[in-house]
Design an enzyme around this catalytic site. Structure first.
Site, PDB file in Angstrom:
ATOM      1  N   CYS A  10      -5.809   7.124   5.087  1.00  0.00           N
ATOM      2  CA  CYS A  10      -5.587   8.433   4.464  1.00  0.00           C
ATOM      3  C   CYS A  10      -6.694   8.782   3.465  1.00  0.00           C
ATOM      4  O   CYS A  10      -7.416   7.912   2.978  1.00  0.00           O
ATOM      5  CB  CYS A  10      -4.226   8.423   3.752  1.00  0.00           C
ATOM      6  SG  CYS A  10      -3.606  10.085   3.445  1.00  0.00           S
ATOM      7  N   ASP A 132       6.086   4.356  -1.069  1.00  0.00           N
ATOM      8  CA  ASP A 132       4.850   4.257  -1.835  1.00  0.00           C
ATOM      9  C   ASP A 132       5.160   3.803  -3.256  1.00  0.00           C
ATOM     10  O   ASP A 132       6.314   3.734  -3.675  1.00  0.00           O
ATOM     11  CB  ASP A 132       4.156   5.622  -1.858  1.00  0.00           C
ATOM     12  CG  ASP A 132       2.654   5.531  -2.108  1.00  0.00           C
ATOM     13  OD1 ASP A 132       2.158   4.455  -2.489  1.00  0.00           O
ATOM     14  OD2 ASP A 132       1.982   6.559  -1.928  1.00  0.00           O
TER      15      ASP A 132
END
Length: 207
Positions: A10, A132
């Protein structure tokens, strides 16, 4: 998700790093459209990068607490096929995006996920979720021990502080459906490193 470990790189912003991720075997490449990140790109730049990505690699746009109309507009302009919501967006936004033809990913901090009631966790079990750290993109891990006893019921992706040195052990221990990395493959904050991207994917695939 298939049985193969899903790997997402990402925060990409250059042709070299997109190409490195694709050639090394990433399942997905992510582009940050949330404001305030050192990795934020314009939809037009993302569109040029996505033109280099083969159809079998997922393209993901990352948004955080932005109006739904803005998310849809930027996602369409960039050409991403998947929208990742990374803020406090409600489940209805995920459903609305799916109604607009996008695949979705829903990122939650592990603390927020654990704070959900059982019915809310069941709601997200039907979606792809990404667990996360509290501050996304900061390269900080979270205490994963609780995941050993109560992992999410549906497909889930591990993020937060992953890097080429720790990803294999975490995958082996926690058995997530996938992994997501951003800062862990950077030579400096916001700057991806081709060698680190290759090393991360190789390590994750070694399990």
């Amino acid at each position: 998700m298939s049985n193969e470990l899903y790997i997402k790189i990402c925060g990409l912003s250059t042709p070299e790093t997109v190409e490195a991720a694709v050639l090394a075997g990433a399942n997905a490449v992510g582009f940050v459209f949330a404001p305030g990140s050192p990795r934020t790109v314009a939809p037009e730049l993302a569109k040029n990068l996505i033109a280099r990505v083969p159809q079998d690699v997922e393209t993901v746009g990352v948004f955080r607490n932005q109006p739904l109309d803005t998310v849809i507009d930027m996602a369409r302009r960039s050409g991403v096929r998947t929208v990742q919501l990374h803020g406090s967006e409600p489940h209805s936004d995920t459903q609305a995006l799916q109604g607009e033809g996008f695949a979705t990913l829903r990122a939650l901090s592990f603390d927020d996920y654990r704070a959900l009631g059982e019915s809310e966790q069941e709601l997200w079990a039907a979606e792809r979720i990404l667990l996360d750290a509290v501050e996304p993109g900061a390269g900080v891990t979270f205490d994963t021990t609780a995941l050993l006893n109560s992992p999410p019921k549906g497909p889930w992706i591990l993020a937060g502080g992953l890097n080429p040195q720790n990803v294999a052990d975490l995958v082996r221990t926690l058995r997530p459906s996938g992994v997501d990395v951003s800062s862990g493959v950077e030579s400096s904050r916001g700057t991806k490193d081709v060698a680190l991207i290759k090393a991360f994917i190789a390590a994750a695939r070694s399990v």
